[in-house]
Design an enzyme around this catalytic site. Structure first.
Site, short mmCIF file in Angstrom:
data_model
loop_
_atom_site.label_atom_id
_atom_site.label_comp_id
_atom_site.label_asym_id
_atom_site.label_seq_id
_atom_site.Cartn_x
_atom_site.Cartn_y
_atom_site.Cartn_z
N ASP A 18 0.87 -1.16 0.00
CA ASP A 18 0.00 0.00 0.00
C ASP A 18 0.93 1.22 0.00
O ASP A 18 2.11 1.12 0.27
CB ASP A 18 -0.94 -0.01 1.22
CG ASP A 18 -2.15 0.88 0.97
OD1 ASP A 18 -3.18 0.69 1.64
OD2 ASP A 18 -2.07 1.75 0.08
C1 GLC Z 1 -4.25 4.40 -0.41
C2 GLC Z 1 -5.16 3.22 -0.18
C3 GLC Z 1 -5.11 2.21 -1.29
C4 GLC Z 1 -4.86 2.93 -2.60
C5 GLC Z 1 -3.45 3.50 -2.54
C6 GLC Z 1 -3.13 4.35 -3.77
O1 GLC Z 1 -3.70 4.86 0.77
O2 GLC Z 1 -5.03 2.54 1.06
O3 GLC Z 1 -6.37 1.52 -1.31
O4 GLC Z 1 -4.98 2.03 -3.70
O5 GLC Z 1 -3.22 4.25 -1.36
O6 GLC Z 1 -3.98 5.45 -3.80
#
Ligand code: GLC
Length: 739
Positions: free
Chosen positions: A266
Site C-alpha cells: 500500500d
Molecule cells: C491508499 C489506499 C489504497 C490505494 C493506494 C493508492 O492509501 O489505502 O487503497 O490504492 O493508497 O492510492
C-alpha cells in the site's frame, strides 16, 4: 525517374525483410515461447541496477520498465469503482487532463448486495475496459476486507461481513478485469478492518478467525480468480507490517496458496529495507507518503527497495536471489499486461458501461421495509412528490479517499426522479438538513455550491410544509463520504445518522404517512424511527447512474432484488468487536476477541435480533419455498451433496429472489456459529412461475479450521442445510450426516 524510385523502394523493402530474417527475435519478445522462458531470458539480460529500478515506484503510480530492452514501465491506477483521474508525476494533485473523466460504477457494497455473480463479471469486464482504455496495467482494487464493525470508514469499498459471499463475488470481478489484459490488485491484505491508526495498529486474531473469516476472499482471489497482484495492508499482524510480513506473504500467500503474482505495498506500507527484501514485498509504492495527501518529493531513489538495497548488494551484504525472484514476478505480470500484444483496446464511458452501471445499481438496491406497500410510487396517482434531503442532490462520486473519481456525469436522485416522473407529476424539493458542503477531493470539484446558512429548525419547517401537501415524501439521507462519514482515513464516530437527520425524519413521518426513507451509505446506520417510517430503501453509493437506478426502483420500473451483505445492528453494542471493547484497540493493539463470531455469526450466538439481518431484502412480489430435499441422507468426505428446493413467485409481477443456503454443524468439537452461508443462487421468476434451485456442497462447506492441526477439518456427525430468503428468514431445512 519514377522507375528508378520504384526500384529503390522495392530494394529497400526487400532488404528490410531479409534483415529482419537475419535478426532473430529475442526469446523474451517471442510470444511463441512460454512466459517462463521469456521471463528467464529477460532477467538474464538485465543489469542489477535495472532490476532494482523495477521493484519500486518511479512516480506516484508507476514503476520502471527497462527502456534499453523495450520492456515498458508499469502503470497502476485506483480504484475499485472507476479509474481515477490522472495525477501529476509526483503529486497527489490533478494533472488537469481533459480526457480522463470516467464512468463511475456503484461502490462494491452495492455489487455485493446484488448477490449476482453475473453482475460481478459484468462489473469487472466493464471497469477493466475503462482501465485498459486509459492504458493502465494494474487496477488497484477490488477491496475485500471483512466488515468487522459498522464504523470502518472504508466498508463502502468492500463486500460485506461474510467470507463466502465476498469470495464468490470477487472472483468474477477479477476475471472480468483481467480479461482486458489489466491486472487486479486485490486489497488490503490483510486484516485492514479499521481506518483508526491504520498504519500502526497491530491486529491480534486467532487462527480460526484469520482462516475462516478474514482470509477466504483473498484465497479465492488467488486460487479461483487468478489475481495477478495483491496489495499488502498498512496495519501490522504478529507485529510485522503486512506489506513486509513473513506469515501472510511468504508462509500463507506463497507457500500455502501458491501465489505467483506480485505483492504491491500500500502507498507507504514499506518501512525497512531488509524486511522488504526477505518478507515478501515485490513492488514498493508510496513510501514517505500516507497514501493520500502528503509525501517527500521525488524520494524514489531513497525507497527501501531502491539505493539502500542496491548498496547492500554492491557491498556484498546480500545476494540477488530475492531480487531475481521479485523481478521474475514483475516480469510475468508485465508479459500478461503491458507486453501482452493480444489484449483488447478497452473503452470508456460507453453506452455499454452506462447500461452495466445502471443494471448493477438496480440489482444491488435493497428494499428494507415496505409497510402497507407504500412502494412502488404510483406515478399515475401521484400528483406531487416532495423530495427532501441533501443526499437527493449531493454528488457522491467525489470524495471518500483513494476511490474518489472524476466522473463524466452523475445523475442525482432528485434529477433521476424528475426525469422519470416527467410532466405528469410535480416534484418539489427541500434541503431538510445541511451536511457536508465541501465539494472537492484531490482537486476534483463537484461544481456544486451547497452552502446554506439556515437553521435546522428553518430547514425542518420548510421540509414539513412541502411534505404536508404532497402525495409522497421521499427522503434521501445517510452518509456522504466526507470525514467520519464513510471515508478512507477516518472511521465513523457512531452508528447514528449525522446532521440531525433522525429528528427531521420523525417530523416528516408526522405530516405524511406515505414517507419513504432512502439511506445512501456504505455502512449500517441506526434507525430509531424505523417504526414511524413505512418504507425504507438501502441506496448505496451508486455512481454515475445513481438517480436513474433509484428512480427506476422507487416507481416500480425495476423490482428490487438486493440483499444486505452485512447486518444492520439496532445499536453499536450489538456488534461483537465493539461489545467486547476491542475497537479500535489501544496502544497500537487491537484484539479480535469476537474471533469467528462476526456479523450474523455474533448476533445468532448472542441471540441478538438485528434491525435488519444479513441477507435481508424485500421485493414488490412474494416468493414461496417448497420442501428442501437432499439427494442423500449420508455422505463421506469424498462425496458431494445436492439440495433442491422449488421457488414460486406467488405475487403479481416478475421478480428475482436470492435463495440462500446456510450450513449448521449440530455437534462439533470446537465452537461453531449457529449457521454459516455456504451457497446462494439468484433466480428471476415471472408472476406465478416456479423453478427448482439446486445447490451442491462438498466437504469444504462443512469444514472448520483446526488451529492445532493447522488444517481444515470436516468432522463426522449430523448437519443441517437451512434454506431461506435471508439469514433470519429460513423457509426449510434438510438434515444429513457426514460419515
Ligand atoms: C491508499 C489506499 C489504497 C490505494 C493506494 C493508492 O492509501 O489505502 O487503497 O490504492 O493508497 O492510492
Amino acid at each position: 525517374m519514377m522507375k528508378i524510385i520504384r526500384t529503390i523502394a522495392t530494394v529497400l523493402l526487400l532488404g528490410s525483410f531479409s534483415l529482419k530474417a537475419q535478426v532473430k527475435t529475442p526469446v523474451y519478445l517471442d510470444d511463441t515461447k512460454s512466459i517462463h522462458e521469456r521471463v528467464d531470458d529477460a532477467l538474464s539480460r538485465m543489469t542489477v541496477e535495472e532490476k532494482v529500478r523495477m521493484i519500486h515506484a518511479q512516480s506516484k503510480f508507476s514503476s520502471a520498465g527497462v527502456p534499453r530492452l523495450g520492456i515498458p514501465e508499469l502503470w497502476t491506477s485506483d480504484g475499485p469503482h472507476g479509474v481515477r483521474p490522472e495525477l501529476l508525476w509526483d503529486e497527489w494533485s490533478q494533472a488537469g487532463w481533459s480526457n480522463d473523466s470516467c464512468f463511475a460504477f456503484p461502490a462494491l457494497t452495492c455489487l455485493s448486495a446484488s448477490w449476482n455473480k453475473d453482475m460481478a463479471l459484468l462489473y469487472g469486464k466493464s471497469i477493466g475496459e475503462e482501465a485498459r482504455y486509459r492504458n493502465k496495467n494494474v487496477l488497484l482494487g477490488p477491496g475485500v476486507n471483512i466488515y468487522r464493525t459498522p464504523l470502518n470508514g472504508r466498508n463502502f469499498e468492500y463486500m460485506g461481513e461474510d467470507p463466502y459471499l465476498s469470495s464468490k463475488m470477487v472472483v468474477p470481478y477479477i476475471r472480468g478485469v483481467q480479461s482486458n489484459g489489466v491486472a487486479t490488485c486485490v486489497k488490503h491484505y490483510a486484516l485492514n478492518n479499521q481506518e483508526v491508526d491504520r498504519d500502526k495498529v497491530n491486529v491480534n486474531v486467532d487462527d480460526r478467525a484469520l482462516y475462516e473469516i478474514y482470509l477466504p476472499a483473498f484465497k479465492a482471489a488467488v486460487q479461483e480468480g487468478g489475481t495477478l497482484a495483491i496489495m499488502g495492508s498498512y496495519n501490522l499482524y504478529k507485529n510485522e507490517h503486512c506489506c513486509t510480513n513473513q506469515y501472510l506473504l511468504n508462509d500463507i500467500l506463497r507457500k500455502e496458496w501458491g501465489f505467483e503474482g506480485v505483492v504491491i505495498s500500500d502507498w507507504g506500507g514499506a518501512h525497512n529495507t531488509r524486511e522488504a527484501i526477505v518478507k515478501g514485498l515485490d513492488l514498493e509504492f508510496g513510501t514517505w507518503t500516507e497514501g493520500m495527501t502528503w509525501g517527500k518529493t521525488n524520494s524514489y531513489d531513497q525507497y527501501y527497495l531502491a539505493k539502500p538495497y542496491l548498496d547492500m548488494i554492491k557491498s556484498g551484504e546480500i545476494g540477488t536471489t530475492e531480487l531475481d525472484a521479485k523481478v521474475r514476478r514483475i516480469l510475468r505480470l508485465s508479459f500478461l499486461t503491458s507486453m501482452n500484444k493480444n489484449k483488447p483496446y478497452g473503452s470508456m464511458a460507453s453506452d455499454e458501461h452506462i447500461q452495466a452501471g445502471r443494471k448493477i445499481a438496480e440489482d444491488g438496491i435493497v428494499l428494507l421495509q415496505n409497510t402497507n406497500n407504500v412502494l412502488p410510487v404510483d406515478l399515475g396517482k401521484a400528483k406531487r412528490i416532495a423530495v427532501i434531503g441533501e443526499n437527493a442532490v449531493k454528488m457522491m462520486t467525489v470524495g471518500g479517499g483513494s476511490s474518489s473519481l472524476k466522473a463524466k456525469y452523475e445523475v442525482s436522485p432528485l434529477d433521476g426522479l424528475k426525469k422519470r416522473a416527467g410532466a405528469q407529476t410535480e416534484i418539489v424539493y427541500a434541503r431538510g438538513y445541511v451536511g457536508d458542503i465541501g465539494g472537492s477531493a484531490d482537486g476534483v470539484s463537484t461544481g456544486q455550491d451547497l452552502k446554506d446558512t439556515r437553521s435546522a429548525e428553518e430547514l425542518i419547517a420548510e421540509a414539513c410544509t412541502l411534505a404536508k401537501n404532497a402525495d409522497y415524501v421521499i427522503f434521501f439521507g445517510g452518509l456522504n463520504k466526507s470525514e467520519h462519514q464513510d471515508s478512507e482515513g477516518s472511521d465513523r464516530l457512531g452508528l447514528g445518522l449525522p446532521y440531525n437527520q433522525d429528528k427531521l425524519i420523525s417530523e416528516l413521518a408526522k405530516v405524511n404517512k406515505n414517507l419513504v426513507v432512502v439511506n445512501i451509505s456504505g455502512n449500517a446506520v441506526a434507525m430509531p424511527w424505523v417504526n414511524e417510517v413505512p418504507a425504507i430503501v438501502q441506496g448505496w453509493y451508486l455512481g454515475s447512474e445513481a438517480g436513474n437506478a433509484l428512480a427506476a426502483v422507487l416507481v416500480g420500473d425495476v423490482n428490487p432484488s438486493g440483499k444486505l451483505p452485512f447486518t444492520f445492528p439496532v445499536k453499536l453494542d450489538d456488534n461483537g468487536g465493539i461489545a467486547l471493547g476491542e475497537y479500535p484497540g489501544s496502544n497500537g493493539q487491537v484484539t479480535y476477541k469476537e474471533g469467528i463470531f462476526v456479523g450474523y455469526r455474533w448476533a445468532e450466538k448472542q441471540k441478538i435480533k438485528p434491525l435488519f439481518s444479513f441477507g435481508h431484502g424485500l421485493s414488490y412480489t412474494t416468493f414461496s419455498y417448497g420442501e428442501v430435499s437432499a439427494d442423500k441422507k449420508e455422505m463421506t468426505e469424498a462425496d458431494k451433496i445436492t439440495f433442491s428446493v422449488s421457488i414460486k413467485n406467488t405475487g403479481t409481477r416478475e421478480g428475482s429472489e436470492v435463495v440462500q443456503l446456510y450450513v449448521s454443524d449440530l455437534k462439533s468439537t470446537l465452537p461453531r456459529p449457529v449457521k454459516e452461508l455456504k451457497g446462494f443462487e439468484k433466480i428471476s421468476l415471472k408472476a406465478g412461475e416456479e423453478k427448482t434451485v439446486s445447490i451442491t456442497l462438498d466437504k469444504a462447506a462443512l469444514s472448520y479450521f483446526d488451529p492445532d492441526k493447522h488444517a481444515w477439518v470436516a468432522e463426522p456427525g449430523d448437519f443441517e442445510a437451512l434454506v431461506g430468503s435471508s439469514s433470519s428468514d429460513i423457509r426449510g431445512k434438510a438434515g444429513f450426516t457426514l460419515k
